[in-house]
Design a protein around this motif. Sequence first.
Motif, PDB file in Angstrom:
ATOM      1  N   ALA A 133       0.803  -1.196  -0.087  1.00 26.35           N
ATOM      2  CA  ALA A 133       0.012   0.064  -0.076  1.00 26.35           C
ATOM      3  C   ALA A 133       0.893   1.209   0.061  1.00 26.35           C
ATOM      4  N   GLN A 134       1.827   1.237   0.873  1.00 28.86           N
ATOM      5  CA  GLN A 134       2.843   2.362   0.747  1.00 28.86           C
ATOM      6  C   GLN A 134       3.692   2.767  -0.288  1.00 28.86           C
ATOM      7  N   ALA A 135       4.063   1.530  -0.794  1.00 27.32           N
ATOM      8  CA  ALA A 135       4.807   1.722  -2.356  1.00 27.32           C
ATOM      9  C   ALA A 135       3.832   2.235  -3.439  1.00 27.32           C
ATOM     10  N   GLU A 136       2.661   1.691  -3.530  1.00 29.08           N
ATOM     11  CA  GLU A 136       1.670   2.050  -4.498  1.00 29.08           C
ATOM     12  C   GLU A 136       1.188   3.529  -4.503  1.00 29.08           C
ATOM     13  N   SER A 137       0.943   3.761  -3.380  1.00 29.03           N
ATOM     14  CA  SER A 137       0.598   5.054  -3.049  1.00 29.03           C
ATOM     15  C   SER A 137       1.639   6.113  -3.425  1.00 29.03           C
ATOM     16  N   GLU A 138       2.850   5.784  -2.897  1.00 27.37           N
ATOM     17  CA  GLU A 138       3.776   6.989  -3.103  1.00 27.37           C
ATOM     18  C   GLU A 138       4.229   6.945  -4.795  1.00 27.37           C
ATOM     19  N   LEU A 139       4.201   5.860  -5.474  1.00 32.17           N
ATOM     20  CA  LEU A 139       4.511   5.797  -6.665  1.00 32.17           C
ATOM     21  C   LEU A 139       3.740   6.072  -7.655  1.00 32.17           C
ATOM     22  N   THR A 140       2.290   5.829  -7.482  1.00 30.66           N
ATOM     23  CA  THR A 140       1.307   6.017  -8.470  1.00 30.66           C
ATOM     24  C   THR A 140      -0.048   6.868  -7.773  1.00 30.66           C
ATOM     25  N   GLY A 141      -0.009   7.182  -6.533  1.00 34.14           N
ATOM     26  CA  GLY A 141      -0.988   7.865  -5.892  1.00 34.14           C
ATOM     27  C   GLY A 141      -2.316   7.324  -5.978  1.00 34.14           C
ATOM     28  N   GLY A 142      -2.474   5.704  -6.083  1.00 28.67           N
ATOM     29  CA  GLY A 142      -3.602   5.107  -5.880  1.00 28.67           C
ATOM     30  C   GLY A 142      -3.382   3.864  -5.077  1.00 28.67           C
ATOM     31  N   LEU A 143      -4.169   3.001  -4.917  1.00 28.75           N
ATOM     32  CA  LEU A 143      -4.515   1.591  -4.197  1.00 28.75           C
ATOM     33  C   LEU A 143      -5.156   0.615  -5.112  1.00 28.75           C
ATOM     34  N   SER A 144      -4.627  -0.593  -5.197  1.00 29.43           N
ATOM     35  CA  SER A 144      -5.300  -1.645  -5.871  1.00 29.43           C
ATOM     36  C   SER A 144      -5.427  -2.731  -4.982  1.00 29.43           C
ATOM     37  N   PRO A 145      -6.636  -3.528  -5.157  1.00 30.85           N
ATOM     38  CA  PRO A 145      -6.766  -4.708  -4.243  1.00 30.85           C
ATOM     39  C   PRO A 145      -5.698  -5.850  -4.650  1.00 30.85           C
ATOM     40  N   ARG A 146      -4.902  -6.013  -3.795  1.00 26.44           N
ATOM     41  CA  ARG A 146      -3.798  -6.964  -3.931  1.00 26.44           C
ATOM     42  C   ARG A 146      -3.986  -8.164  -2.953  1.00 26.44           C
ATOM     43  N   ILE A 147      -4.269  -8.065  -1.616  1.00 29.16           N
ATOM     44  CA  ILE A 147      -4.413  -9.010  -0.810  1.00 29.16           C
ATOM     45  C   ILE A 147      -5.925  -9.070  -0.234  1.00 29.16           C
ATOM     46  N   LEU A 148      -6.230 -10.206   0.042  1.00 30.09           N
ATOM     47  CA  LEU A 148      -7.803 -10.402   0.414  1.00 30.09           C
ATOM     48  C   LEU A 148      -7.857 -10.110   1.788  1.00 30.09           C
ATOM     49  N   PRO A 149      -8.899  -9.310   2.122  1.00 27.03           N
ATOM     50  CA  PRO A 149      -9.408  -8.416   3.267  1.00 27.03           C
ATOM     51  C   PRO A 149      -9.897  -9.580   4.155  1.00 27.03           C
ATOM     52  N   MET A 150      -9.509 -10.045   5.325  1.00 28.81           N
ATOM     53  CA  MET A 150      -9.696 -11.197   6.195  1.00 28.81           C
ATOM     54  C   MET A 150     -10.214 -10.310   7.659  1.00 28.81           C
ATOM     55  N   ALA A 151     -11.143 -11.287   8.074  1.00 28.35           N
ATOM     56  CA  ALA A 151     -11.757 -10.784   9.284  1.00 28.35           C
ATOM     57  C   ALA A 151     -11.227 -10.898  10.530  1.00 28.35           C
ATOM     58  N   GLU A 152     -11.405 -10.020  11.509  1.00 23.09           N
ATOM     59  CA  GLU A 152     -10.896  -9.962  12.813  1.00 23.09           C
ATOM     60  C   GLU A 152     -11.734 -11.258  13.683  1.00 23.09           C
ATOM     61  N   ILE A 153     -11.098 -11.430  14.735  1.00 25.91           N
ATOM     62  CA  ILE A 153     -11.608 -12.652  15.521  1.00 25.91           C
ATOM     63  C   ILE A 153     -12.995 -12.479  16.181  1.00 25.91           C
ATOM     64  N   ARG A 154     -13.246 -10.995  16.558  1.00 25.54           N
ATOM     65  CA  ARG A 154     -14.661 -10.710  16.993  1.00 25.54           C
ATOM     66  C   ARG A 154     -15.648 -10.895  16.007  1.00 25.54           C
ATOM     67  N   ASP A 155     -15.465 -10.419  14.691  1.00 29.01           N
ATOM     68  CA  ASP A 155     -16.353 -10.754  13.491  1.00 29.01           C
ATOM     69  C   ASP A 155     -16.516 -12.063  13.440  1.00 29.01           C
ATOM     70  N   LEU A 156     -15.565 -13.059  13.350  1.00 26.65           N
ATOM     71  CA  LEU A 156     -15.508 -14.171  12.941  1.00 26.65           C
ATOM     72  C   LEU A 156     -16.620 -15.158  14.015  1.00 26.65           C
TER      73      LEU A 156
END
Length: 272
Positions: A133-156
């Motif tokens: 996220a930091q690398a893409e933000s610094e170099l392109t000014g945006g973010l791409s979905p690259r890693i699956l969002p995973m739930a926290e233990i309380r949510d699961l």
Amino acid sequence: MQNAPLLTDRKTLLSNRKRADRTKGLFLQDAAADDIQDRLSIVNREFTKPAIVTAFPEVWKDRIPNATIVSDDDVLNLTPGAHDLVIHALSLHWANDPVGQLIQCRHALQNDGLLITASFGGQTLHELRASLAQAESELTGGLSPRILPMAEIRDLGALLQRAGFALPVADSVPLNVTYKSALHLMRDLRIMGEGNALHARQRKFMNRSVLMKACEIYAETFAQEDRIGATFEMIFMTGWAPDESQPKPLRPGSAAHRLADVLGTDETKLKP
């Protein structure tokens, strides 16, 4: 009413799993299976009709005799009321409808049957996520979905209740794995079959400058001596199909003894 947007590109996920290295890439699957077997060993129950939901049946084929092993398809190939144990083995994080998966598992259980799940939790790969996220933000000014969002233990844990399970319990087991570099970690994710299968992912290769910058940030921020660390958080959940024989909470105000008497202390009344 519109359908919820898809999280996972199922075709790509199956393709990624097909290319997984079965001899070197399934160590986390094995770790989850070891942990689940340990948990079953302390349950005072003999299970005779088990079922296992898994993307990698070879991990489980010799672990639990006579188990019905099915794929983690959107519609699970499980017979309602046919099992006294269902194991959902380290694939729930890819489900487009995790609550639906758990509901199907509950329907497959007999009364007082046990569900055990293993899935990746929200701390998984937080180092790689932050570096990309930091690398893409610094170099392109945006973010791409690259890693699956995973739930926290309380949510699961809440998902078990939504799916109708009794006596739900969830706990987290963080595993730290070291690699020579972030590139070696990303290579390992591919041989695990855990590459990017997000439905909203970009359909082109990552810009090389972003990749190299992310590796640089990772090495600077998450170094462990001459290697880098990667977190894999496994969340294990257990729940029981409801049954009249299970313990139930007492009705408020039904206690037969005062807590102060049990603790051997004086009761201090609050001022109105």
